[in-house]
Design an enzyme around this catalytic site. Structure first.
Site, PDB file in Angstrom:
ATOM      1  CE1 TYR A  73      -4.147   1.919   0.658  1.00  0.00           C
ATOM      2  CE2 TYR A  73      -2.565   3.412   1.665  1.00  0.00           C
ATOM      3  CZ  TYR A  73      -3.822   3.178   1.145  1.00  0.00           C
ATOM      4  OH  TYR A  73      -4.740   4.182   1.100  1.00  0.00           O
ATOM      5  CG  PHE A 125      -7.833  16.452 -24.447  1.00  0.00           C
ATOM      6  CD1 PHE A 125      -8.163  15.990 -25.715  1.00  0.00           C
ATOM      7  CD2 PHE A 125      -8.281  15.740 -23.351  1.00  0.00           C
ATOM      8  CE1 PHE A 125      -8.925  14.839 -25.873  1.00  0.00           C
ATOM      9  CE2 PHE A 125      -9.033  14.587 -23.503  1.00  0.00           C
ATOM     10  CZ  PHE A 125      -9.357  14.141 -24.766  1.00  0.00           C
ATOM     11  CG  ASP A 126     -12.514  16.648 -24.958  1.00  0.00           C
ATOM     12  OD1 ASP A 126     -11.473  16.088 -24.606  1.00  0.00           O
ATOM     13  OD2 ASP A 126     -13.368  16.108 -25.672  1.00  0.00           O
ATOM     14  CG  ASP A 216      -2.047  17.984 -21.684  1.00  0.00           C
ATOM     15  OD1 ASP A 216      -1.615  16.818 -21.554  1.00  0.00           O
ATOM     16  OD2 ASP A 216      -3.225  18.232 -21.967  1.00  0.00           O
ATOM     17  CB  ALA A 218      -1.012  13.207 -23.582  1.00  0.00           C
ATOM     18  CE  LYS A 259      -4.158  10.275 -24.529  1.00  0.00           C
ATOM     19  NZ  LYS A 259      -4.961  10.456 -23.318  1.00  0.00           N
ATOM     20  CG  HIS A 453     -18.338  14.313 -27.877  1.00  0.00           C
ATOM     21  ND1 HIS A 453     -18.234  15.273 -26.905  1.00  0.00           N
ATOM     22  CD2 HIS A 453     -17.163  13.650 -27.878  1.00  0.00           C
ATOM     23  CE1 HIS A 453     -17.038  15.202 -26.351  1.00  0.00           C
ATOM     24  NE2 HIS A 453     -16.355  14.222 -26.914  1.00  0.00           N
TER      25      HIS A 453
HETATM   26  N1  F0G Z   1      -4.435  15.761 -22.450  1.00  0.00           N
HETATM   27  C1  F0G Z   1      -4.437  15.392 -23.747  1.00  0.00           C
HETATM   28  C2  F0G Z   1      -3.655  16.180 -24.743  1.00  0.00           C
HETATM   29  C3  F0G Z   1      -5.175  14.255 -24.139  1.00  0.00           C
HETATM   30  O1  F0G Z   1      -5.183  13.907 -25.430  1.00  0.00           O
HETATM   31  C4  F0G Z   1      -5.907  13.538 -23.169  1.00  0.00           C
HETATM   32  C5  F0G Z   1      -6.702  12.360 -23.542  1.00  0.00           C
HETATM   33  C6  F0G Z   1      -5.858  13.968 -21.831  1.00  0.00           C
HETATM   34  C7  F0G Z   1      -5.109  15.087 -21.506  1.00  0.00           C
HETATM   35  C8  F0G Z   1      -6.621  13.262 -20.742  1.00  0.00           C
HETATM   36  O2  F0G Z   1      -6.009  12.072 -20.441  1.00  0.00           O
HETATM   37  O3  F0G Z   1      -7.706  10.310 -20.997  1.00  0.00           O
HETATM   38  O4  F0G Z   1      -5.726   9.823 -19.530  1.00  0.00           O
HETATM   39  O5  F0G Z   1      -7.579  11.226 -18.693  1.00  0.00           O
HETATM   40  N2  F0G Z   1      -6.979  12.062 -24.734  1.00  0.00           N
HETATM   41  C9  F0G Z   1      -7.695  10.893 -25.226  1.00  0.00           C
HETATM   42  C10 F0G Z   1      -7.963  11.033 -26.693  1.00  0.00           C
HETATM   43  C11 F0G Z   1      -8.864  10.461 -24.421  1.00  0.00           C
HETATM   44  O6  F0G Z   1      -8.698  10.176 -27.231  1.00  0.00           O
HETATM   45  O7  F0G Z   1      -7.412  11.935 -27.335  1.00  0.00           O
HETATM   46  P1  F0G Z   1      -6.822  10.796 -19.891  1.00  0.00           P
END
Ligand code: F0G
Length: 463
Positions: A73, A125-126, A216, A218, A259, A453
């Site tokens: 843990y 990103f959204d 960010d 990813a 990713k 969406h």
């Molecule tokens: N930032 C970026 C640039 C991303 O593309 C994503 C996720 C996230 C943050 C959030 O990360 O999914 O691990 O919580 N992108 C995916 C996509 C979902 O399909 O582009 P997460």
């Protein structure tokens, strides 16, 4: 021009059978899914390009790491291994695992953002935008103008518009800008890279005005590979050196590890200065939201796989193959005159659906029309990155008009072969051939209030 396929730098040791439904079955499935591809079962998709997130194939080394994962843990061996890997690669003093990227955003952002504050990014990103807004702050995109034209081929289309950034900081007042976020690669603009030069200019502005700078991260490894190919100063640098040059400019990072680090779940927060006082808050919020500091919502086996994947994702042979897949697919589309966000990005091909369906207006969702047609044509699942995804104005309730109407073909890492890419290109070419017979798009028959969406129901608009 035909692009040569870069052969896989791996052998395949385990396979996962996939099946193709008939055209009639696919038509029924998509109708039953209310024309929303998120409602389809994964096994009803022959080639699943919905996302490159968490859909990676792990290596034999990573799978053996899963067996070695230490499930203590607190203070597990796998946690220490992950922290060491993170410190080594990024040269940051504090590394915090979390369960995925949006968890990193949730844990970090409230340290800097609140009501009346702004966050500015080359493009959010959204979920990142959602977490800025959940803190009560506002999110502003500030990408270079070239990003908005799919046909203009420039090397770093993901860059921050630095001139505009300085104007924005002055308009809003530097003390109201809580955070600047550099997204690498720039997913929403089509997986487009950011140059180190642009990162340095952005960092200089942040320093001048005393604003913290977050990456960010990813797709940071794919970004570094593009830098090596396209930025003169780095042509002889290793990927790790480029990553260091990039991360040296920022104060912290949030990362979806689903990713470029080749795992199926995971995320990280990094803070450069181990004495930074925000670390105390990060630890506290991590314990409340994610779990104890040394596992952050992950199993020990996930931490172990991530520690290994961080290094595998930096392999230049792997990245040459990875970006090579995008370039191969894009080359096929060039031959067929299909327009996409070009030059092709790091994690997928963003096809310009507006160009394929010029008579379908944004409020009938051309990106979604193409996604549905690709499913019907060959069982390929993709998604809309356009007005359908953007949704409604929160104040007026009116459908927003997106800058792009893309259909995103996100390519999972180490999963599909050259023949799969050929199937994808052929399907697109077939849909383009019969595109003129499709005169109408879709209307929404039901939608939830936010992030619609993922869940909305659609129906075809009849003549
Ligand atoms: N930032 C970026 C640039 C991303 O593309 C994503 C996720 C996230 C943050 C959030 O990360 O999914 O691990 O919580 N992108 C995916 C996509 C979902 O399909 O582009 P997460």
């Amino acid at each position: 021009m035909t692009v040569k396929y870069v052969a896989e730098p791996f052998r395949i040791k385990m396979v996962e059978p996939i099946k193709v439904l008939t055209r009639e079955e696919r038509k029924t499935k998509i109708k039953e899914a209310h024309y929303n591809l998120f409602n389809l079962a994964g096994e009803d998709c022959y080639i699943d390009l919905l996302t490159d997130s968490g859909t990676n194939a792990m290596s034999d080394q990573m799978w053996s790491g899963v067996m070695r994962g230490d499930e203590a843990y607190a203070g597990s061996k796998s946690y220490y291994k992950l922290v060491e890997a993170g410190k080594d690669i990024f040269n940051y003093g504090y590394i915090q695992p979390v369960h995925q990227g949006r968890a990193a955003e949730k844990v970090l952002f409230s340290a800097y953002l609140g009501k009346g504050k702004y966050a500015i990014s080359n493009m959010f990103f959204d979920t990142t935008r959602a977490h800025v807004e959940l803190c009560g702050a506002r999110a502003i995109d500030c990408v270079v103008a070239e990003a908005k034209n799919p046909s203009i081929r420039v090397p770093f289309k993901g860059n921050m518009d630095v001139k505009r950034l300085e104007e924005l900081i002055n308009e809003l007042g530097p003390k109201n800008v809580g955070l600047v976020v550099m997204t690498i690669t720039n997913n929403s603009a089509g997986g487009q890279p950011v140059s180190v030069a642009n990162m340095r200019d952005t960092a200089a502005l942040c320093k001048k005005y005393g604003i913290p700078l977050n990456i960010d991260a990813a797709r940071y490894a794919e970004n570094a590979y593009f830098v090596k190919q396209r930025e003169e100063e780095f042509k002889n640098s290793s990927i790790k050196e480029i990553v260091r040059a990039f991360f040296d400019c920022a104060d912290m990072f949030t990362m979806s590890a689903k990713k470029d680090t080749l795992v199926n779940i995971g995320g990280l927060i990094g803070v450069k200065d181990p004495k930074n006082e925000i670390i105390l808050g990060i630890k506290a919020r991590c314990i409340s939201y994610e779990g104890f500091i040394s596992y952050g919502g992950l199993a020990g086996r996930d931490l172990e796989a991530l520690a290994i994947g961080l290094y595998e994702g930096l392999s230049e042979d792997y990245l040459a193959y990875r970006i090579g897949q995008m370039e191969y697919l894009a080359g096929k589309l060039d031959e067929a005159g299909i327009i996409y966000q070009s030059p092709v990005g790091g994690h997928g091909v963003f096809v310009d659906a507006k160009e394929i369906f010029p008579n379908i207006p944004y409020y009938e969702f051309p990106g979604q029309v193409l996604a549905i047609e690709l499913y019907k044509e060959a069982g390929i699942r993709t998604c809309d990155i356009g007005s359908y995804m953007l949704g409604n104005d929160p104040d007026t309730g009116e459908q927003l008009h997106a800058d792009f109407e893309f259909t995103r073909l996100a390519i999972p890492r180490r999963v599909y072969t050259q023949a799969h890419l050929d199937v994808i290109a052929e399907a697109l070419i077939e849909v383009k051939k019969r595109a003129h017979t499709i005169r109408h798009g879709y209307k929404i028959t039901w939608e939830p209030p936010i992030l619609r969406h993922f869940q909305a129901y659609l129906a075809p608009i009849a003549d």
